[in-house]
Design an enzyme around this catalytic site. Structure first.
Site, PDB file in Angstrom:
ATOM      1  N   SER A   1       0.808  -1.227   0.000  1.00 11.45           N
ATOM      2  CA  SER A   1       0.000   0.000   0.000  1.00 11.45           C
ATOM      3  C   SER A   1       0.840   1.276   0.000  1.00 11.45           C
ATOM      4  O   SER A   1       0.512   2.218  -0.738  1.00 11.45           O
ATOM      5  CB  SER A   1      -0.964   0.000   1.197  1.00 11.45           C
ATOM      6  OG  SER A   1      -1.907  -1.023   1.017  1.00 11.45           O
TER       7      SER A   1
ATOM      8  N   THR B   1      -5.969  -3.245   7.592  1.00 11.25           N
ATOM      9  CA  THR B   1      -5.833  -4.602   7.060  1.00 11.25           C
ATOM     10  C   THR B   1      -5.879  -5.608   8.207  1.00 11.25           C
ATOM     11  O   THR B   1      -6.182  -5.245   9.347  1.00 11.25           O
ATOM     12  CB  THR B   1      -4.549  -4.717   6.198  1.00 11.25           C
ATOM     13  OG1 THR B   1      -4.552  -5.978   5.539  1.00 11.25           O
ATOM     14  CG2 THR B   1      -3.280  -4.565   7.015  1.00 11.25           C
TER      15      THR B   1
ATOM     16  N   LYS C   1      -9.900  -5.419  10.558  1.00 16.99           N
ATOM     17  CA  LYS C   1     -10.999  -4.853   9.756  1.00 16.99           C
ATOM     18  C   LYS C   1     -12.350  -4.853  10.472  1.00 16.99           C
ATOM     19  O   LYS C   1     -13.202  -4.025  10.170  1.00 16.99           O
ATOM     20  CB  LYS C   1     -11.115  -5.600   8.429  1.00 16.99           C
ATOM     21  CG  LYS C   1     -10.015  -5.261   7.449  1.00 16.99           C
ATOM     22  CD  LYS C   1     -10.270  -5.943   6.126  1.00 16.99           C
ATOM     23  CE  LYS C   1      -9.134  -5.695   5.169  1.00 16.99           C
ATOM     24  NZ  LYS C   1      -9.375  -6.334   3.871  1.00 16.99           N
TER      25      LYS C   1
ATOM     26  N   ASP D   1     -13.087  -2.952  -0.381  1.00 16.72           N
ATOM     27  CA  ASP D   1     -12.785  -4.313  -0.861  1.00 16.72           C
ATOM     28  C   ASP D   1     -13.844  -4.785  -1.859  1.00 16.72           C
ATOM     29  O   ASP D   1     -13.529  -5.495  -2.816  1.00 16.72           O
ATOM     30  CB  ASP D   1     -12.725  -5.304   0.313  1.00 16.72           C
ATOM     31  CG  ASP D   1     -11.406  -5.212   1.067  1.00 16.72           C
ATOM     32  OD1 ASP D   1     -10.413  -4.757   0.471  1.00 16.72           O
ATOM     33  OD2 ASP D   1     -11.371  -5.586   2.255  1.00 16.72           O
TER      34      ASP D   1
ATOM     35  N   ALA E   1     -15.726 -17.663   3.900  1.00 19.45           N
ATOM     36  CA  ALA E   1     -16.873 -16.959   4.482  1.00 19.45           C
ATOM     37  C   ALA E   1     -16.383 -15.927   5.496  1.00 19.45           C
ATOM     38  O   ALA E   1     -17.104 -15.551   6.410  1.00 19.45           O
ATOM     39  CB  ALA E   1     -17.821 -17.955   5.133  1.00 19.45           C
ATOM     40  N   GLY E   2     -15.137 -15.470   5.331  1.00 16.82           N
ATOM     41  CA  GLY E   2     -14.587 -14.448   6.222  1.00 16.82           C
ATOM     42  C   GLY E   2     -14.922 -13.060   5.690  1.00 16.82           C
ATOM     43  O   GLY E   2     -15.828 -12.897   4.858  1.00 16.82           O
ATOM     44  N   GLY E   3     -14.171 -12.064   6.179  1.00 18.25           N
ATOM     45  CA  GLY E   3     -14.453 -10.677   5.824  1.00 18.25           C
ATOM     46  C   GLY E   3     -14.386 -10.409   4.324  1.00 18.25           C
ATOM     47  O   GLY E   3     -15.278  -9.762   3.761  1.00 18.25           O
TER      48      GLY E   3
ATOM     49  N   ILE F   1      -7.642 -14.093  -4.399  1.00 16.44           N
ATOM     50  CA  ILE F   1      -7.359 -12.774  -3.822  1.00 16.44           C
ATOM     51  C   ILE F   1      -6.116 -12.780  -2.933  1.00 16.44           C
ATOM     52  O   ILE F   1      -5.690 -11.744  -2.441  1.00 16.44           O
ATOM     53  CB  ILE F   1      -8.580 -12.180  -3.074  1.00 16.44           C
ATOM     54  CG1 ILE F   1      -8.904 -12.949  -1.797  1.00 16.44           C
ATOM     55  CG2 ILE F   1      -9.794 -12.116  -3.996  1.00 16.44           C
ATOM     56  CD1 ILE F   1      -9.828 -12.158  -0.876  1.00 16.44           C
TER      57      ILE F   1
HETATM   58  P1  NAP Z   1     -10.722 -14.085   7.448  1.00  8.70           P
HETATM   59  O1  NAP Z   1     -11.894 -13.217   7.744  1.00  8.70           O
HETATM   60  O2  NAP Z   1      -9.815 -14.512   8.534  1.00  8.70           O
HETATM   61  O3  NAP Z   1     -11.285 -15.422   6.705  1.00  8.70           O
HETATM   62  C1  NAP Z   1     -10.424 -16.481   6.389  1.00  8.70           C
HETATM   63  C2  NAP Z   1     -11.165 -17.508   5.515  1.00  8.70           C
HETATM   64  O4  NAP Z   1     -10.213 -18.489   5.079  1.00  8.70           O
HETATM   65  C3  NAP Z   1     -12.270 -18.259   6.262  1.00  8.70           C
HETATM   66  O5  NAP Z   1     -13.322 -18.540   5.362  1.00  8.70           O
HETATM   67  C4  NAP Z   1     -11.540 -19.561   6.676  1.00  8.70           C
HETATM   68  O6  NAP Z   1     -12.394 -20.672   6.849  1.00  8.70           O
HETATM   69  C5  NAP Z   1     -10.689 -19.795   5.445  1.00  8.70           C
HETATM   70  N1  NAP Z   1      -9.536 -20.683   5.713  1.00  8.70           N
HETATM   71  C6  NAP Z   1      -8.415 -20.366   6.404  1.00  8.70           C
HETATM   72  N2  NAP Z   1      -7.581 -21.429   6.423  1.00  8.70           N
HETATM   73  C7  NAP Z   1      -8.209 -22.430   5.729  1.00  8.70           C
HETATM   74  C8  NAP Z   1      -7.852 -23.772   5.386  1.00  8.70           C
HETATM   75  N3  NAP Z   1      -6.691 -24.310   5.776  1.00  8.70           N
HETATM   76  N4  NAP Z   1      -8.733 -24.501   4.651  1.00  8.70           N
HETATM   77  C9  NAP Z   1      -9.913 -23.968   4.245  1.00  8.70           C
HETATM   78  N5  NAP Z   1     -10.297 -22.708   4.528  1.00  8.70           N
HETATM   79  C10 NAP Z   1      -9.447 -21.937   5.261  1.00  8.70           C
HETATM   80  O7  NAP Z   1      -9.754 -13.411   6.347  1.00  8.70           O
HETATM   81  P2  NAP Z   1     -10.151 -12.377   5.183  1.00  8.70           P
HETATM   82  O8  NAP Z   1      -9.956 -10.999   5.665  1.00  8.70           O
HETATM   83  O9  NAP Z   1     -11.462 -12.767   4.615  1.00  8.70           O
HETATM   84  O10 NAP Z   1      -8.969 -12.643   4.124  1.00  8.70           O
HETATM   85  C11 NAP Z   1      -8.881 -13.872   3.406  1.00  8.70           C
HETATM   86  C12 NAP Z   1      -7.712 -13.799   2.421  1.00  8.70           C
HETATM   87  O11 NAP Z   1      -7.940 -12.755   1.494  1.00  8.70           O
HETATM   88  C13 NAP Z   1      -6.360 -13.467   3.077  1.00  8.70           C
HETATM   89  O12 NAP Z   1      -5.368 -14.229   2.431  1.00  8.70           O
HETATM   90  C14 NAP Z   1      -6.167 -11.991   2.777  1.00  8.70           C
HETATM   91  O13 NAP Z   1      -4.802 -11.631   2.709  1.00  8.70           O
HETATM   92  C15 NAP Z   1      -6.812 -11.901   1.395  1.00  8.70           C
HETATM   93  N6  NAP Z   1      -7.292 -10.537   1.063  1.00  8.70           N
HETATM   94  C16 NAP Z   1      -6.838  -9.989  -0.099  1.00  8.70           C
HETATM   95  C17 NAP Z   1      -7.290  -8.726  -0.479  1.00  8.70           C
HETATM   96  C18 NAP Z   1      -6.793  -8.122  -1.763  1.00  8.70           C
HETATM   97  O14 NAP Z   1      -6.969  -6.904  -1.951  1.00  8.70           O
HETATM   98  N7  NAP Z   1      -6.212  -8.895  -2.659  1.00  8.70           N
HETATM   99  C19 NAP Z   1      -8.205  -8.024   0.332  1.00  8.70           C
HETATM  100  C20 NAP Z   1      -8.673  -8.636   1.507  1.00  8.70           C
HETATM  101  C21 NAP Z   1      -8.198  -9.903   1.860  1.00  8.70           C
HETATM  102  P3  NAP Z   1     -13.062 -20.991   8.298  1.00  8.70           P
HETATM  103  O15 NAP Z   1     -14.265 -20.104   8.401  1.00  8.70           O
HETATM  104  O16 NAP Z   1     -13.378 -22.426   8.198  1.00  8.70           O
HETATM  105  O17 NAP Z   1     -12.004 -20.655   9.324  1.00  8.70           O
END
Ligand code: NAP
Length: 271
Positions: free
Chosen positions: A17, A65, A69, A105, A129-131, A213
């Site tokens: 960023s 981040t 969030k 996002d 199903a996270g953020g 992503i």
């Molecule tokens: P979060 O709220 O912590 O959600 C994590 C998700 O990943 C949950 O659905 C979790 O499943 C799943 N997960 C984690 N480990 C797993 C595994 N071993 N097997 C299956 N599912 C797994 O995180 P988030 O904020 O949504 O971010 C998710 C990803 O997106 C991160 O890598 C983040 O860096 C990336 N991201 C990228 C951008 C971009 O601009 N490119 C923006 C935002 C986020 P459970 O519910 O079962 O725990």
């Protein structure tokens, strides 16, 4: 005095960023600085203190981040409606000493997808199903896609599906469902577990568009599998770029200099 912006998270040392935002300030001759604010999650007061001290530190706005969030929301004086719906804030404006929370996002992911495909009437699988999954699912529904969700923890998928009127899908049904678009919104495949993927070549339709992503690495195992299957791919930094452009537009009320930000992003990805 120079206005300060920055990114709040942990860890943030590798964040791309600063490069994008500093390039935008330079391009638009804005006298501002974008800093890293690494806030240790071990001490819960750190985030609160950061928010209370924005005025003293001349902070005009900041990005948020992982892992803050959702947590940051308790320190907001108000929200943009989208941030409230997706229950996540990745952008904050200090408006007359009031902190206002936004989310870019959703638009970042939608714009990244639109570079390669149209969205209305497309059958889309969101894994996670996270953020981030939540922000993307909401955007896709608004654009008229037919959205299915799969998540390791089924209960969380159900909460998301119920709230945004999505369909749920079992893992074994995914290959038969013939999705037009597949999105990985989990952290699977992220460094250091770079060989992991939720789907492999035989489970990915040839004519689909697959977006991951995850940004570290840029070409995840899922995207390698998608290429082998003959699918189109979208890397995570496209969403990163567009969500950063959205932040610039919120902070400065003008179009983001996307080419300057993009050049800075790729320059820093290569180093
Ligand atoms: P979060 O709220 O912590 O959600 C994590 C998700 O990943 C949950 O659905 C979790 O499943 C799943 N997960 C984690 N480990 C797993 C595994 N071993 N097997 C299956 N599912 C797994 O995180 P988030 O904020 O949504 O971010 C998710 C990803 O997106 C991160 O890598 C983040 O860096 C990336 N991201 C990228 C951008 C971009 O601009 N490119 C923006 C935002 C986020 P459970 O519910 O079962 O725990």
């Amino acid at each position: 005095m120079k206005n300060i912006y920055g990114i709040v998270g942990h860890p943030v040392a590798q964040s791309l960023s600063p490069a994008m935002h500093q390039a935008a300030y330079k391009f638009n001759k804005i006298d501002a600085e974008y800093k890293l604010f690494d806030i240790d999650p071990e001490d819960p007061e750190n985030l609160a203190n950061f928010c209370y001290e924005t005025d003293i530190n001349n902070i005009a706005g900041f990005s948020v981040t992982m892992p803050y969030k959702q947590e940051i929301m308790r320190y907001m004086d108000n929200y943009d409606p989208l941030a409230k719906i997706v229950d996540s804030v990745n952008t904050v404006v200090n408006e007359d000493s009031k902190l206002i929370g936004y989310n870019t996002d959703t638009t970042g992911a939608i714009q990244a997808l639109q570079e390669k495909t149209k969205l209305p009437d497309k059958k889309v699988l969101i894994m996670g199903a996270g953020g981030a999954a939540r922000a993307i699912a909401y955007g896709l529904k608004e654009f008229g896609s037919d959205v299915y969700v799969f998540n390791r923890t089924k209960e969380k998928a159900k909460v998301l599906a119920d709230e945004f009127e999505l369909d749920m899908i079992d893992f074994l049904q995914i290959p038969k469902a013939n999705f037009d678009i597949i999105i990985n919104a989990t952290s699977v495949g992220m460094s250091p577990n770079t060989e992991e993927s939720l789907l492999y070549v035989d489970q990915i339709p040839k004519n689909s568009v697959v977006m991951d992503i995850v940004t570290n690495p840029m070409e995840t195992q899922l995207l390698k599998e998608a290429k082998k299957a003959g699918a189109e791919t979208i890397t995570g930094e496209r969403m990163l770029l567009h969500q950063a452009c959205g932040q610039f537009e919120i902070w400065f009320g003008k179009s983001a200099p996307i080419e300057a930000m993009e050049a800075a992003l790729y320059e820093n990805l290569e180093t």
